[in-house]
Structures are given as structure tokens and as C-alpha cells.
Design a protein around this motif. Structure first.
Motif, mmCIF file in Angstrom:
data_model
loop_
_atom_site.group_PDB
_atom_site.id
_atom_site.type_symbol
_atom_site.label_atom_id
_atom_site.label_comp_id
_atom_site.label_asym_id
_atom_site.label_seq_id
_atom_site.Cartn_x
_atom_site.Cartn_y
_atom_site.Cartn_z
ATOM 1 N N LYS A 102 0.808 -1.211 0.000
ATOM 2 C CA LYS A 102 0.000 0.000 0.000
ATOM 3 C C LYS A 102 0.844 1.266 0.000
ATOM 4 N N ASP A 103 2.128 1.150 0.338
ATOM 5 C CA ASP A 103 2.984 2.334 0.311
ATOM 6 C C ASP A 103 3.869 2.323 -0.934
ATOM 7 N N PHE A 104 3.334 1.800 -2.024
ATOM 8 C CA PHE A 104 4.093 1.709 -3.272
ATOM 9 C C PHE A 104 4.643 3.072 -3.671
ATOM 10 N N GLY A 105 3.798 4.110 -3.575
ATOM 11 C CA GLY A 105 4.228 5.444 -3.973
ATOM 12 C C GLY A 105 5.360 5.965 -3.111
ATOM 13 N N VAL A 106 5.275 5.707 -1.806
ATOM 14 C CA VAL A 106 6.327 6.167 -0.893
ATOM 15 C C VAL A 106 7.642 5.446 -1.193
ATOM 16 N N MET A 107 7.570 4.128 -1.401
ATOM 17 C CA MET A 107 8.773 3.364 -1.695
ATOM 18 C C MET A 107 9.385 3.789 -3.027
ATOM 19 N N SER B 64 18.595 4.049 14.261
ATOM 20 C CA SER B 64 19.441 4.399 13.116
ATOM 21 C C SER B 64 18.856 5.524 12.278
ATOM 22 N N ARG B 65 17.528 5.516 12.063
ATOM 23 C CA ARG B 65 16.931 6.498 11.157
ATOM 24 C C ARG B 65 16.492 7.788 11.853
ATOM 25 N N LEU B 66 16.064 7.697 13.111
ATOM 26 C CA LEU B 66 15.639 8.906 13.827
ATOM 27 C C LEU B 66 16.696 9.431 14.787
ATOM 28 N N GLY B 67 17.719 8.617 15.054
ATOM 29 C CA GLY B 67 18.776 9.044 15.958
ATOM 30 C C GLY B 67 20.091 9.289 15.244
ATOM 31 N N ILE B 68 20.711 8.216 14.778
ATOM 32 C CA ILE B 68 22.036 8.325 14.174
ATOM 33 C C ILE B 68 21.997 9.131 12.873
ATOM 34 N N TYR B 69 20.990 8.894 12.052
ATOM 35 C CA TYR B 69 20.935 9.587 10.745
ATOM 36 C C TYR B 69 20.929 11.111 10.899
ATOM 37 N N VAL C 3 14.414 14.881 2.703
ATOM 38 C CA VAL C 3 13.274 14.104 2.204
ATOM 39 C C VAL C 3 13.358 12.668 2.707
ATOM 40 N N LEU C 4 14.557 12.092 2.675
ATOM 41 C CA LEU C 4 14.739 10.748 3.234
ATOM 42 C C LEU C 4 14.349 10.727 4.712
ATOM 43 N N GLN C 5 14.709 11.770 5.444
ATOM 44 C CA GLN C 5 14.373 11.811 6.860
ATOM 45 C C GLN C 5 12.864 11.879 7.071
ATOM 46 N N ILE C 6 12.175 12.596 6.203
ATOM 47 C CA ILE C 6 10.711 12.651 6.290
ATOM 48 C C ILE C 6 10.111 11.270 6.057
ATOM 49 N N LEU C 7 10.639 10.526 5.079
ATOM 50 C CA LEU C 7 10.179 9.162 4.848
ATOM 51 C C LEU C 7 10.476 8.289 6.055
ATOM 52 N N TYR D 164 6.481 6.059 12.306
ATOM 53 C CA TYR D 164 5.128 6.148 12.876
ATOM 54 C C TYR D 164 4.397 4.815 12.757
ATOM 55 N N LEU D 165 4.457 4.208 11.564
ATOM 56 C CA LEU D 165 3.805 2.910 11.375
ATOM 57 C C LEU D 165 4.446 1.841 12.250
#
Length: 387
Positions: free
Chosen positions: A203-208, A274-279, A310-314, A320-321
Motif C-alpha cells: 500500500k505504500d508503493f508510492g512512498v517506496m 538508526s533512522r531517527l537518531g544516528i541519521y 526528504v529521506l528523513q521525512i520518509l 510512525y507505522l
């Protein structure tokens, strides 16, 4: 065409002040990244795709069958010409008014018609076997490339001191290991760009798809402008969570629920750290501040950083999910399905529809989704999905 290329590759846009494309030309003493090197990614992407097909056919599939992974797809809907015509020509999700009309026309109750449409939709979905093979391929690739990246980066000075990413720029010679690392990662993302249209749909085809486009652009332009050192850090940081994710999905497809839940929770921790801290603290800090201090302000500086943001927003969207599913896992003792599931649950839909008539004898009343679980970031299947 030459004029367009000259305008596009304007030095004052892509390179810092006092740096020209001539500075990045390879010499007998040192090699530097060249734009033509990137052409290697296309045939290599095709080779990776072919290797994937062979891997799934001769390695992943026998492993799946040996682990008793369900080989059959979802249960097929009972043949019915009228419903099939509605499904193919009008709608796959009939509204209440159309359901009532079909109920009167066929003398079926509404719930049976809903079940038929659900089974017919699931009939087009991939089997658990196919999803296991896809996950095993990705797990194998991510494990290989992450291991390679760690072995390479532990020998580099910029792993623990990110200021070394910009030290001596632009005269940072291209090491063979770095060149291989970059081209393989780019080739893999190109292969995902095309294979995503035939892979298991989520369902997240567009996001990916957006993620893959951003990744390809970042890899391409960071290579051409010799900003490869920070690129290798980003590769390694992103690959580590995907390894655990694919392992969790494989455990789920094997119906090892406790192992799947444990791996998923491990993945949630690794992903968020890794994505919300280290990145942001490690990668964005060096690209926004240390890079600015070392190289100054130039237009491409903002292009790279906007794409990285933009990567960080993704990352925030997926986190969240993940947090939502992890909360359910802790509170209920198991990992629940999330919005990325590619299998429709029959329980939620049926409980809201009163039984108006007895089911027609030609329609099975035990609607099932043959391939439980998800194929997105959040894995695991609940018992309510099996009927």
C-alpha cells in the motif's frame, strides 16, 4: 545537446568555489569518480535481477518448501459469471447499494457476496511462498552488502570522524573498494526501481518508489561530484535495519510467530535508533554543518541536503507505522497487521454486515486469506486473519 549538457553540469552549481571538473579528472597518479563509470550500473542491475531470479528459483524456493512454507495461493472464489463481470468491468469494491442489487439478483445474502469479492481480490495476490522467496533474496543481498560495507568502512578515517568526509576535497582518490561499493548499491536500487512493478504490491508503493528515486539521484550526483565518503556512511546505516526486517518477514511466513515478533521488535529498535537518531545526528549534522564549514555555500549543497531531508521525512513516516505496530505487539503480546499489509482481513469486514439470508449453497462460507502476514515493514499475522 552539448549546450544542454554544458548548462546542466555547470561547475558553479555542482561544485564548491575554486573547484572545477578538471580537478576531478583521473590522472596516472590518482583515479577520481567519473560520470561514465555510472553506465556500469545498468548492465549490473540487469545481472542482479537475473541473479535474483535464479536465487529465488534454485535456493530460496527449496528452502521455503523445506521449512513448510505454504506453497498455495489464497483460496479461489467460486466461479460466477455475473459477479465476475462486475469485478472485471465495474468495481472490485462494490458499495452497499450494488451489493443489495446483486443480492436480489442472485438470491445470495450480502455477506456471501462480500466474501466472494474478498476472495476474488485475494485470488490475485501472491502466495506466501513467493513472498518468502522475495524476502530471502533481499535478506541475502542486504546481509552481503552490509557486511562488505562494515569491512570497508572500519579501515577508513571518516567512519568515526565525519569531518574526514570533507578533508582534502576535491582531491580524494577513488579507492577500488569504494568504487565497487557505490556501483553495486546503485545497481541494486536501479533493479528495485524496475522490479518494484512486478514485486509484491504494497500500500505504500508510492512512498517506496519516491524513496528509490531519491536514493538513485543522491547516489548518482554524490558520485559524480566525489562526495562519496558520506555516501558510504549512508549506505551502511540504511542497510542494517533492512536485514532484520527481511528476517522477521521470513520467520512470519514460516509461522514462527514468537521469533517473528522478537525480530520485528528488534527491527523497530534498530530502525528508530538508526533512522531517527544516528541519521540526523551523524549524517545530517555533517552534511548541513561540517560540509558547509569545509566547502562553503554552493547550489548543489542545498540540493543534496534537501534530498537527505526528504529521506528523513520518509523515515519519520515509516517510524510512525512501526511504533504503532510495536505498541500493539507489546500491549497485546503479538505483532498486529498494519496498513501496509497486502492481505485483506475478512473478520473486520464481515462483523459489520448482518446476515440477511442463509448463504447460497454454491458459495463457501469459510472465506479465507491464504497468505497471512504482511510484506511491508510491519510483519506478523494475528489469528483473526485465519478462517
Amino acid at each position: 545537446m552539448a549546450g544542454i549538457l554544458a548548462w546542466f553540469w555547470n561547475e558553479r552549481f555542482w561544485l564548491p568555489h575554486n573547484v572545477t571538473w578538471a580537478d576531478l579528472q583521473s590522472t596516472e597518479e590518482a583515479a577520481f569518480p567519473q560520470a561514465e563509470d555510472l553506465y556500469l550500473a545498468f548492465p549490473l542491475a540487469f545481472c542482479i535481477f537475473m541473479i535474483r531470479l535464479l536465487f529465488e528459483r534454485f535456493i530460496a524456493k527449496p528452502c521455503a518448501l523445506g521449512l513448510k512454507v505454504q506453497a498455495n495461493g489464497p483460496q479461489k472464489a467460486q466461479p460466477n459469471a455475473i459477479l465476475e463481470k462486475v469485478f472485471t468491468a465495474i468495481t472490485k469494491h462494490p458499495d452497499e447499494k450494488r451489493l443489495e442489487g446483486l443480492s436480489k439478483q442472485l438470491d445470495w445474502d450480502v455477506r456471501s457476496i462480500q466474501r466472494w469479492f474478498r476472495q476474488r481480490r485475494n485470488q490475485e495476490k501472491p502466495s506466501t511462498l513467493r513472498k518468502f522467496c522475495e524476502s530471502m533474496w533481499r535478506f541475502t543481498f542486504y546481509l552481503y552488502i552490509f557486511t562488505y560495507g562494515v569491512r570497508f568502512l572500519k579501515k577508513t578515517p571518516w567512519l568515526w570522524n565525519t569531518r574526514q568526509c570533507w578533508s582534502g576535497y576535491p582531491y580524494q582518490p577513488l579507492m577500488p573498494d569504494l568504487h565497487y561499493y557505490y556501483i553495486v548499491e546503485l545497481s541494486f536500487y536501479w533493479s528495485l526501481m524496475f522490479s518494484q512493478f512486478i514485486d509484491v504490491k504494497r500500500k505504500d508503493f508510492g512512498v517506496m518508489f519516491t524513496h528509490h528515486i531519491v536514493a538513485v539521484i543522491l547516489i548518482t550526483f554524490s558520485y559524480v561530484t566525489n562526495l562519496t565518503r558520506v555516501g558510504t556512511l549512508i549506505f551502511c546505516l540504511h542497510d542494517v535495519a533492512d536485514i532484520v526486517l527481511e528476517a522477521a518477514k521470513m520467520a512470519n511466513y514460516c509461522k514462527c510467530q514468537k521469533l517473528s515478533d522478537l525480530l520485528f521488535l528488534t527491527f523497530a529498535v534498530v530502525f528508530i535508533v538508526s533512522r531517527l537518531g544516528i541519521y540526523p545526528l551523524w549524517i545530517l549534522n555533517t552534511t548541513l554543518f561540517e560540509m558547509y564549514e569545509a566547502l562553503g555555500n554552493f547550489p548543489a549543497f542545498w540540493v543534496f541536503n534537501v534530498l537527505l531531508v526528504v529521506l528523513q521525512i520518509l523515515h519519520c513516516f515509516w517510524s510512525y507505522l512501526i511504533i504503532k505496530a510495536a505498541y500493539k505487539a507489546v500491549s497485546k503480546g503479538k505483532v498486529a497487521k498494519d496498513s501496509r499489509s497486502d492481505v485483506e482481513s475478512s473478520s473486520d469486514e464481515e462483523e459489520t454486515v448482518p446476515r440477511s439470508k442463509a448463504p447460497h449453497s454454491t458459495v463457501a462460507t469459510n472465506g479465507t486469506s491464504g497468505a497471512n502476514g504482511t510484506n511491508g515493514y510491519l510483519t506478523g499475522a494475528t489469528s483473526s486473519e485465519e478462517h
